[in-house]
Design an enzyme around this catalytic site. Structure first.
Site, PDB file in Angstrom:
ATOM      1  N   HIS A 278       0.356 -11.925   2.081  1.00  0.00           N
ATOM      2  CA  HIS A 278      -0.712 -11.166   1.428  1.00  0.00           C
ATOM      3  C   HIS A 278      -1.521 -11.993   0.426  1.00  0.00           C
ATOM      4  O   HIS A 278      -2.748 -11.885   0.366  1.00  0.00           O
ATOM      5  CB  HIS A 278      -0.086  -9.942   0.743  1.00  0.00           C
ATOM      6  CG  HIS A 278      -1.022  -8.792   0.541  1.00  0.00           C
ATOM      7  ND1 HIS A 278      -0.608  -7.484   0.565  1.00  0.00           N
ATOM      8  CD2 HIS A 278      -2.360  -8.749   0.293  1.00  0.00           C
ATOM      9  CE1 HIS A 278      -1.650  -6.690   0.351  1.00  0.00           C
ATOM     10  NE2 HIS A 278      -2.710  -7.425   0.174  1.00  0.00           N
TER      11      HIS A 278
ATOM     12  N   TYR B 133       0.832  -1.215   0.000  1.00  0.00           N
ATOM     13  CA  TYR B 133       0.000   0.000   0.000  1.00  0.00           C
ATOM     14  C   TYR B 133       0.867   1.266   0.000  1.00  0.00           C
ATOM     15  O   TYR B 133       0.368   2.353  -0.270  1.00  0.00           O
ATOM     16  CB  TYR B 133      -0.955   0.053   1.210  1.00  0.00           C
ATOM     17  CG  TYR B 133      -1.934  -1.085   1.350  1.00  0.00           C
ATOM     18  CD1 TYR B 133      -2.128  -2.005   0.322  1.00  0.00           C
ATOM     19  CD2 TYR B 133      -2.677  -1.239   2.511  1.00  0.00           C
ATOM     20  CE1 TYR B 133      -3.020  -3.052   0.470  1.00  0.00           C
ATOM     21  CE2 TYR B 133      -3.582  -2.281   2.658  1.00  0.00           C
ATOM     22  CZ  TYR B 133      -3.735  -3.196   1.639  1.00  0.00           C
ATOM     23  OH  TYR B 133      -4.623  -4.233   1.801  1.00  0.00           O
TER      24      TYR B 133
ATOM     25  N   LYS C 278       1.432  -6.636   5.914  1.00  0.00           N
ATOM     26  CA  LYS C 278       1.431  -7.838   5.073  1.00  0.00           C
ATOM     27  C   LYS C 278       2.693  -7.926   4.223  1.00  0.00           C
ATOM     28  O   LYS C 278       3.208  -6.901   3.756  1.00  0.00           O
ATOM     29  CB  LYS C 278       0.203  -7.831   4.143  1.00  0.00           C
ATOM     30  CG  LYS C 278      -1.104  -7.491   4.851  1.00  0.00           C
ATOM     31  CD  LYS C 278      -2.323  -7.613   3.961  1.00  0.00           C
ATOM     32  CE  LYS C 278      -3.555  -7.028   4.639  1.00  0.00           C
ATOM     33  NZ  LYS C 278      -3.737  -5.597   4.430  1.00  0.00           N
TER      34      LYS C 278
HETATM   35  P1  NDP Z   1     -14.341  -1.326   1.673  1.00  0.00           P
HETATM   36  O1  NDP Z   1     -15.321  -2.411   1.408  1.00  0.00           O
HETATM   37  O2  NDP Z   1     -13.922  -1.026   3.050  1.00  0.00           O
HETATM   38  O3  NDP Z   1     -14.956  -0.016   1.011  1.00  0.00           O
HETATM   39  C1  NDP Z   1     -14.239   1.187   0.948  1.00  0.00           C
HETATM   40  C2  NDP Z   1     -14.954   2.089  -0.051  1.00  0.00           C
HETATM   41  O4  NDP Z   1     -16.283   2.340   0.395  1.00  0.00           O
HETATM   42  C3  NDP Z   1     -14.269   3.398  -0.223  1.00  0.00           C
HETATM   43  O5  NDP Z   1     -14.476   3.793  -1.571  1.00  0.00           O
HETATM   44  C4  NDP Z   1     -15.040   4.329   0.723  1.00  0.00           C
HETATM   45  O6  NDP Z   1     -15.020   5.628   0.192  1.00  0.00           O
HETATM   46  C5  NDP Z   1     -16.434   3.733   0.692  1.00  0.00           C
HETATM   47  N1  NDP Z   1     -17.113   3.810   1.985  1.00  0.00           N
HETATM   48  C6  NDP Z   1     -16.583   3.593   3.213  1.00  0.00           C
HETATM   49  N2  NDP Z   1     -17.508   3.728   4.173  1.00  0.00           N
HETATM   50  C7  NDP Z   1     -18.665   4.048   3.553  1.00  0.00           C
HETATM   51  C8  NDP Z   1     -19.966   4.300   4.024  1.00  0.00           C
HETATM   52  N3  NDP Z   1     -20.259   4.289   5.324  1.00  0.00           N
HETATM   53  N4  NDP Z   1     -20.939   4.574   3.103  1.00  0.00           N
HETATM   54  C9  NDP Z   1     -20.653   4.591   1.787  1.00  0.00           C
HETATM   55  N5  NDP Z   1     -19.418   4.336   1.279  1.00  0.00           N
HETATM   56  C10 NDP Z   1     -18.429   4.071   2.161  1.00  0.00           C
HETATM   57  O7  NDP Z   1     -13.097  -1.595   0.701  1.00  0.00           O
HETATM   58  P2  NDP Z   1     -11.526  -1.782   0.809  1.00  0.00           P
HETATM   59  O8  NDP Z   1     -11.143  -2.458  -0.448  1.00  0.00           O
HETATM   60  O9  NDP Z   1     -10.836  -0.551   1.184  1.00  0.00           O
HETATM   61  O10 NDP Z   1     -11.335  -2.858   1.979  1.00  0.00           O
HETATM   62  C11 NDP Z   1     -11.136  -2.507   3.339  1.00  0.00           C
HETATM   63  C12 NDP Z   1      -9.724  -2.832   3.764  1.00  0.00           C
HETATM   64  O11 NDP Z   1      -9.446  -4.213   3.569  1.00  0.00           O
HETATM   65  C13 NDP Z   1      -8.645  -2.147   2.935  1.00  0.00           C
HETATM   66  O12 NDP Z   1      -8.527  -0.767   3.214  1.00  0.00           O
HETATM   67  C14 NDP Z   1      -7.446  -2.974   3.281  1.00  0.00           C
HETATM   68  O13 NDP Z   1      -6.947  -2.614   4.560  1.00  0.00           O
HETATM   69  C15 NDP Z   1      -8.053  -4.379   3.290  1.00  0.00           C
HETATM   70  N6  NDP Z   1      -7.897  -5.064   1.992  1.00  0.00           N
HETATM   71  C16 NDP Z   1      -7.122  -6.195   1.957  1.00  0.00           C
HETATM   72  C17 NDP Z   1      -6.925  -6.883   0.791  1.00  0.00           C
HETATM   73  C18 NDP Z   1      -6.096  -8.109   0.793  1.00  0.00           C
HETATM   74  O14 NDP Z   1      -5.756  -8.623  -0.284  1.00  0.00           O
HETATM   75  N7  NDP Z   1      -5.731  -8.635   1.937  1.00  0.00           N
HETATM   76  C19 NDP Z   1      -7.513  -6.436  -0.486  1.00  0.00           C
HETATM   77  C20 NDP Z   1      -8.352  -5.259  -0.356  1.00  0.00           C
HETATM   78  C21 NDP Z   1      -8.538  -4.624   0.851  1.00  0.00           C
HETATM   79  P3  NDP Z   1     -14.396   6.895   0.997  1.00  0.00           P
HETATM   80  O15 NDP Z   1     -13.002   6.556   1.432  1.00  0.00           O
HETATM   81  O16 NDP Z   1     -14.456   7.992  -0.020  1.00  0.00           O
HETATM   82  O17 NDP Z   1     -15.334   7.113   2.157  1.00  0.00           O
END
Ligand code: NDP
Length: 274
Positions: free
Chosen positions: A109, A51, A76
């Site tokens: 990861h 990241y 990770k």
């Molecule tokens: P999420 O499912 O957490 O969704 C995040 C998105 O939803 C962002 O665009 C955010 O926008 C929006 N959002 C957040 N809260 C709200 C809300 N209350 N209402 C409406 N929209 C909302 O996705 P992620 O992919 O970020 O997953 C979460 C975490 O999981 C990552 O940050 C990471 O730490 C981890 N991860 C791990 C992976 C792996 O391979 N191990 C792969 C992907 C993620 P905004 O920021 O503009 O609010």
């Protein structure tokens, strides 16, 4: 401030059931987002070497004044660093960027199965656990076959498997296997990056409780026993996503959400990402 419950991992270490994810947050914006999360009551932060924002996470942790033993920090091992010696090097580089002496959870990861290095990486991680640098070791994106292959060569059972999991991809087979093996299920993209939030079943339940669809989805995860790590850079959503402890979904509502499973992957397929 909300009190987030903890889940006991298979080595007795406790992980907060709700944490804060920072995927796709630029390093120079990460400290502000993590600081907002810490102020809102989050104590668990999920980052990764790839990241590129471990330094931003570390800066916010240092500035917070919160005692280290009240924080839970996950990072990770990136795919390019898999292998025994390269894992050791990558781990210490992460630790330096975070400005920490140890991490609470260190994850492989992705399995990258065609490269077949995750067992070598795991041997390095076993050493880091023995040295007190990692409180709990886990994996991410491991399919059942990868978990079984890892366990053929090691008695260290991963504490966690962090996988894509949300109402559109409910991962029933993996959740059942985790329960058998004593592995905690951690959901990444718990909101499917927003892709499920307009589902009529969710908006209807949300309306009934006077909550947002995102809160309903996160509450569903908590009631299933999943650990969740929603990401947001918006302070109002950061607060919304931890304000989950004043309502309960009924059995009927849990069943209605169970019906939304449709094999919706928003990220890569772990069997083919190499
Ligand atoms: P999420 O499912 O957490 O969704 C995040 C998105 O939803 C962002 O665009 C955010 O926008 C929006 N959002 C957040 N809260 C709200 C809300 N209350 N209402 C409406 N929209 C909302 O996705 P992620 O992919 O970020 O997953 C979460 C975490 O999981 C990552 O940050 C990471 O730490 C981890 N991860 C791990 C992976 C792996 O391979 N191990 C792969 C992907 C993620 P905004 O920021 O503009 O609010």
């Amino acid at each position: 401030m909300p009190t987030v419950p903890s889940v006991a991992l298979n080595n007795g270490v406790e992980i907060p059931q709700l944490g804060f994810g920072v995927f796709q947050v630029p390093d120079d914006e990460t400290a502000a987002a993590v600081s907002a999360a810490l102020q809102a009551g989050y104590r668990s932060i999920d980052t990764a070497a790839v990241y590129g924002n471990e330094a931003g996470v570390g800066a916010a942790l240092a500035a917070s004044g919160i005692a280290r033993d009240e924080l839970f920090v996950t990072t990770k091992l990136w795919n390019a660093d898999q292998g025994h010696d390269s894992t050791l090097r990558a781990f210490h580089a992460s630790l330096a960027k975070l400005g920490l002496e140890y991490v609470d959870l260190y994850l492989v990861h992705w399995p990258t199965p065609a490269r077949d290095l995750y067992r070598d990486s795991w041997r390095a991680i076993e050493k880091l656990v023995a040295d007190g640098r990692i409180r709990a070791a886990g994996v991410s994106n491991f399919q059942p076959a990868h978990l079984r292959r890892l366990l053929e060569g090691s008695s260290l059972v991963p504490a966690v498997n962090q996988i894509e999991l949300h109402p559109g991809l409910q991962q029933r087979e993996l959740r059942a296997l985790h329960a058998d093996l004593g592995i905690v299920t951690e959901a990444w993209s718990p909101l499917a990056q927003g892709a499920v939030l307009a589902e009529p079943a969710l908006t209807e339940i949300a309306g009934r409780h006077g909550r947002s669809p995102a809160q309903v989805v996160l509450r569903w995860h908590l009631q299933l026993g999943n650990v969740v790590i929603p990401k947001s850079v918006m302070p109002a959503r950061i607060h919304e996503n931890i304000d989950l402890f004043g309502f309960v979904l009924s059995d009927e509502e849990m069943t209605a959400i169970a019906a939304l499973d449709r094999g919706l992957r928003t990220g890569p397929d772990p069997d083919t990402l190499n």
